[in-house]
Write a protein that holds these residues in place. Structure first.
Motif, PDB file in Angstrom:
ATOM      1  N   GLN A   9       0.827  -1.204   0.000  1.00 58.69           N
ATOM      2  CA  GLN A   9       0.000   0.000   0.000  1.00 58.69           C
ATOM      3  C   GLN A   9       0.865   1.259   0.000  1.00 58.69           C
ATOM      4  O   GLN A   9       0.541   2.235  -0.675  1.00 58.69           O
ATOM      5  CB  GLN A   9      -0.932  -0.002   1.216  1.00 58.69           C
ATOM      6  N   ASN A  10       1.966   1.221   0.746  1.00 58.58           N
ATOM      7  CA  ASN A  10       2.860   2.381   0.787  1.00 58.58           C
ATOM      8  C   ASN A  10       3.551   2.608  -0.553  1.00 58.58           C
ATOM      9  O   ASN A  10       3.739   3.750  -0.967  1.00 58.58           O
ATOM     10  CB  ASN A  10       3.890   2.222   1.903  1.00 58.58           C
ATOM     11  N   VAL A  11       3.928   1.522  -1.226  1.00 59.71           N
ATOM     12  CA  VAL A  11       4.529   1.650  -2.557  1.00 59.71           C
ATOM     13  C   VAL A  11       3.525   2.288  -3.506  1.00 59.71           C
ATOM     14  O   VAL A  11       3.844   3.222  -4.239  1.00 59.71           O
ATOM     15  CB  VAL A  11       5.009   0.286  -3.093  1.00 59.71           C
ATOM     16  N   ARG A  12       2.302   1.800  -3.472  1.00 62.11           N
ATOM     17  CA  ARG A  12       1.267   2.339  -4.366  1.00 62.11           C
ATOM     18  C   ARG A  12       1.014   3.826  -4.093  1.00 62.11           C
ATOM     19  O   ARG A  12       0.944   4.632  -5.015  1.00 62.11           O
ATOM     20  CB  ARG A  12      -0.019   1.547  -4.200  1.00 62.11           C
ATOM     21  N   GLN A  13       0.896   4.191  -2.814  1.00 62.40           N
ATOM     22  CA  GLN A  13       0.657   5.588  -2.461  1.00 62.40           C
ATOM     23  C   GLN A  13       1.813   6.479  -2.910  1.00 62.40           C
ATOM     24  O   GLN A  13       1.598   7.564  -3.445  1.00 62.40           O
ATOM     25  CB  GLN A  13       0.438   5.738  -0.955  1.00 62.40           C
ATOM     26  N   ALA A  14       3.041   6.018  -2.702  1.00 62.46           N
ATOM     27  CA  ALA A  14       4.206   6.801  -3.113  1.00 62.46           C
ATOM     28  C   ALA A  14       4.270   6.912  -4.640  1.00 62.46           C
ATOM     29  O   ALA A  14       4.595   7.980  -5.174  1.00 62.46           O
ATOM     30  CB  ALA A  14       5.489   6.173  -2.569  1.00 62.46           C
ATOM     31  N   ALA A  24       5.880   2.490 -15.433  1.00 63.41           N
ATOM     32  CA  ALA A  24       7.057   3.352 -15.309  1.00 63.41           C
ATOM     33  C   ALA A  24       7.884   2.976 -14.081  1.00 63.41           C
ATOM     34  O   ALA A  24       9.115   2.902 -14.157  1.00 63.41           O
ATOM     35  CB  ALA A  24       6.646   4.815 -15.245  1.00 63.41           C
ATOM     36  N   LEU A  25       7.217   2.729 -12.967  1.00 62.05           N
ATOM     37  CA  LEU A  25       7.945   2.352 -11.753  1.00 62.05           C
ATOM     38  C   LEU A  25       8.614   1.000 -11.931  1.00 62.05           C
ATOM     39  O   LEU A  25       9.776   0.821 -11.551  1.00 62.05           O
ATOM     40  CB  LEU A  25       7.017   2.331 -10.533  1.00 62.05           C
ATOM     41  N   ALA A  26       7.910   0.053 -12.504  1.00 59.12           N
ATOM     42  CA  ALA A  26       8.486  -1.277 -12.710  1.00 59.12           C
ATOM     43  C   ALA A  26       9.743  -1.178 -13.574  1.00 59.12           C
ATOM     44  O   ALA A  26      10.780  -1.775 -13.253  1.00 59.12           O
ATOM     45  CB  ALA A  26       7.463  -2.202 -13.352  1.00 59.12           C
ATOM     46  N   GLN A  27       9.663  -0.415 -14.650  1.00 58.03           N
ATOM     47  CA  GLN A  27      10.815  -0.271 -15.539  1.00 58.03           C
ATOM     48  C   GLN A  27      11.976   0.415 -14.819  1.00 58.03           C
ATOM     49  O   GLN A  27      13.118  -0.036 -14.916  1.00 58.03           O
ATOM     50  CB  GLN A  27      10.435   0.521 -16.777  1.00 58.03           C
ATOM     51  N   ASP A  28      11.690   1.479 -14.093  1.00 55.36           N
ATOM     52  CA  ASP A  28      12.734   2.217 -13.386  1.00 55.36           C
ATOM     53  C   ASP A  28      13.408   1.357 -12.321  1.00 55.36           C
ATOM     54  O   ASP A  28      14.611   1.456 -12.110  1.00 55.36           O
ATOM     55  CB  ASP A  28      12.160   3.487 -12.769  1.00 55.36           C
ATOM     56  N   ALA A  29      12.636   0.517 -11.654  1.00 55.01           N
ATOM     57  CA  ALA A  29      13.166  -0.317 -10.577  1.00 55.01           C
ATOM     58  C   ALA A  29      13.716  -1.648 -11.085  1.00 55.01           C
ATOM     59  O   ALA A  29      14.246  -2.436 -10.295  1.00 55.01           O
ATOM     60  CB  ALA A  29      12.081  -0.562  -9.536  1.00 55.01           C
ATOM     61  N   GLY A  30      13.568  -1.914 -12.378  1.00 57.21           N
ATOM     62  CA  GLY A  30      14.079  -3.162 -12.937  1.00 57.21           C
ATOM     63  C   GLY A  30      13.243  -4.373 -12.586  1.00 57.21           C
ATOM     64  O   GLY A  30      13.773  -5.480 -12.441  1.00 57.21           O
ATOM     65  N   ASN A  45       6.551 -11.256  -1.207  1.00 59.44           N
ATOM     66  CA  ASN A  45       7.487 -10.883  -0.154  1.00 59.44           C
ATOM     67  C   ASN A  45       8.773 -10.417  -0.836  1.00 59.44           C
ATOM     68  O   ASN A  45       9.628 -11.237  -1.164  1.00 59.44           O
ATOM     69  CB  ASN A  45       7.796 -12.077   0.760  1.00 59.44           C
ATOM     70  N   PRO A  46       8.917  -9.122  -1.073  1.00 60.62           N
ATOM     71  CA  PRO A  46      10.101  -8.646  -1.784  1.00 60.62           C
ATOM     72  C   PRO A  46      11.365  -8.772  -0.937  1.00 60.62           C
ATOM     73  O   PRO A  46      11.315  -8.713   0.293  1.00 60.62           O
ATOM     74  CB  PRO A  46       9.780  -7.180  -2.065  1.00 60.62           C
ATOM     75  N   THR A  47      12.478  -8.937  -1.629  1.00 58.39           N
ATOM     76  CA  THR A  47      13.768  -8.983  -0.941  1.00 58.39           C
ATOM     77  C   THR A  47      14.175  -7.576  -0.521  1.00 58.39           C
ATOM     78  O   THR A  47      13.590  -6.584  -0.971  1.00 58.39           O
ATOM     79  CB  THR A  47      14.853  -9.556  -1.867  1.00 58.39           C
ATOM     80  N   LEU A  48      15.196  -7.509   0.298  1.00 54.75           N
ATOM     81  CA  LEU A  48      15.713  -6.200   0.710  1.00 54.75           C
ATOM     82  C   LEU A  48      16.227  -5.419  -0.496  1.00 54.75           C
ATOM     83  O   LEU A  48      16.065  -4.203  -0.554  1.00 54.75           O
ATOM     84  CB  LEU A  48      16.821  -6.366   1.754  1.00 54.75           C
ATOM     85  N   ALA A  49      16.810  -6.108  -1.461  1.00 54.28           N
ATOM     86  CA  ALA A  49      17.302  -5.435  -2.664  1.00 54.28           C
ATOM     87  C   ALA A  49      16.153  -4.809  -3.442  1.00 54.28           C
ATOM     88  O   ALA A  49      16.278  -3.698  -3.966  1.00 54.28           O
ATOM     89  CB  ALA A  49      18.076  -6.415  -3.539  1.00 54.28           C
ATOM     90  N   GLY A  53      15.551  -0.876  -4.116  1.00 61.06           N
ATOM     91  CA  GLY A  53      15.388  -0.373  -5.477  1.00 61.06           C
ATOM     92  C   GLY A  53      14.118   0.429  -5.658  1.00 61.06           C
ATOM     93  O   GLY A  53      14.117   1.473  -6.321  1.00 61.06           O
ATOM     94  N   LEU A  54      13.026  -0.055  -5.088  1.00 62.87           N
ATOM     95  CA  LEU A  54      11.763   0.675  -5.175  1.00 62.87           C
ATOM     96  C   LEU A  54      11.863   2.010  -4.452  1.00 62.87           C
ATOM     97  O   LEU A  54      11.389   3.032  -4.944  1.00 62.87           O
ATOM     98  CB  LEU A  54      10.615  -0.157  -4.614  1.00 62.87           C
ATOM     99  N   ALA A  55      12.480   2.004  -3.280  1.00 61.38           N
ATOM    100  CA  ALA A  55      12.633   3.250  -2.523  1.00 61.38           C
ATOM    101  C   ALA A  55      13.454   4.258  -3.322  1.00 61.38           C
ATOM    102  O   ALA A  55      13.103   5.442  -3.371  1.00 61.38           O
ATOM    103  CB  ALA A  55      13.288   2.970  -1.172  1.00 61.38           C
ATOM    104  N   ALA A  56      14.511   3.801  -3.967  1.00 61.57           N
ATOM    105  CA  ALA A  56      15.338   4.703  -4.774  1.00 61.57           C
ATOM    106  C   ALA A  56      14.533   5.262  -5.946  1.00 61.57           C
ATOM    107  O   ALA A  56      14.597   6.455  -6.239  1.00 61.57           O
ATOM    108  CB  ALA A  56      16.574   3.969  -5.276  1.00 61.57           C
ATOM    109  N   SER A  57      13.764   4.414  -6.602  1.00 66.07           N
ATOM    110  CA  SER A  57      12.953   4.861  -7.740  1.00 66.07           C
ATOM    111  C   SER A  57      11.869   5.839  -7.315  1.00 66.07           C
ATOM    112  O   SER A  57      11.479   6.705  -8.094  1.00 66.07           O
ATOM    113  CB  SER A  57      12.314   3.659  -8.431  1.00 66.07           C
ATOM    114  N   LEU A  58      11.385   5.693  -6.089  1.00 69.15           N
ATOM    115  CA  LEU A  58      10.330   6.562  -5.572  1.00 69.15           C
ATOM    116  C   LEU A  58      10.887   7.764  -4.809  1.00 69.15           C
ATOM    117  O   LEU A  58      10.116   8.605  -4.344  1.00 69.15           O
ATOM    118  CB  LEU A  58       9.399   5.757  -4.656  1.00 69.15           C
TER     119      LEU A  58
END
Length: 68
Positions: A9-14, A24-30, A45-49, A53-58
């Motif tokens: 939910q936080n990823v979606r909101q950001a 766009a987010l998927a492509q940017d985050a690989g 359950n995403p890995t720490l990596a 990556g998502l945090a950097a893209s956002l």
């Protein structure tokens, strides 16, 4: 609430706050579009990596995506 659901939910909101599409987010985050969609729905359950990556893209701190 489960942590993975909160994270999704936080990823979606950001993402929406930045005016990004899921594609766009998927492509940017690989990541694949479908994998990111499952993350946002709390099904993965995403890995720490991936979290990093998502945090950097956002342009947010990784910990902010984990907070309720």
């Amino acid at each position: 609430m489960e942590l993975r659901r909160t994270f999704g939910q936080n990823v979606r909101q950001a993402r929406l706050a930045r005016g990004m599409t899921i594609e766009a987010l998927a492509q940017d985050a690989g990541l694949s579009y479908s994998y990111l969609g499952e993350i946002e729905r709390g099904l993965r359950n995403p890995t720490l990596a991936v979290i990093e990556g998502l945090a950097a893209s956002l342009a947010v701190e990784p910990h902010s995506l984990l907070q309720p």
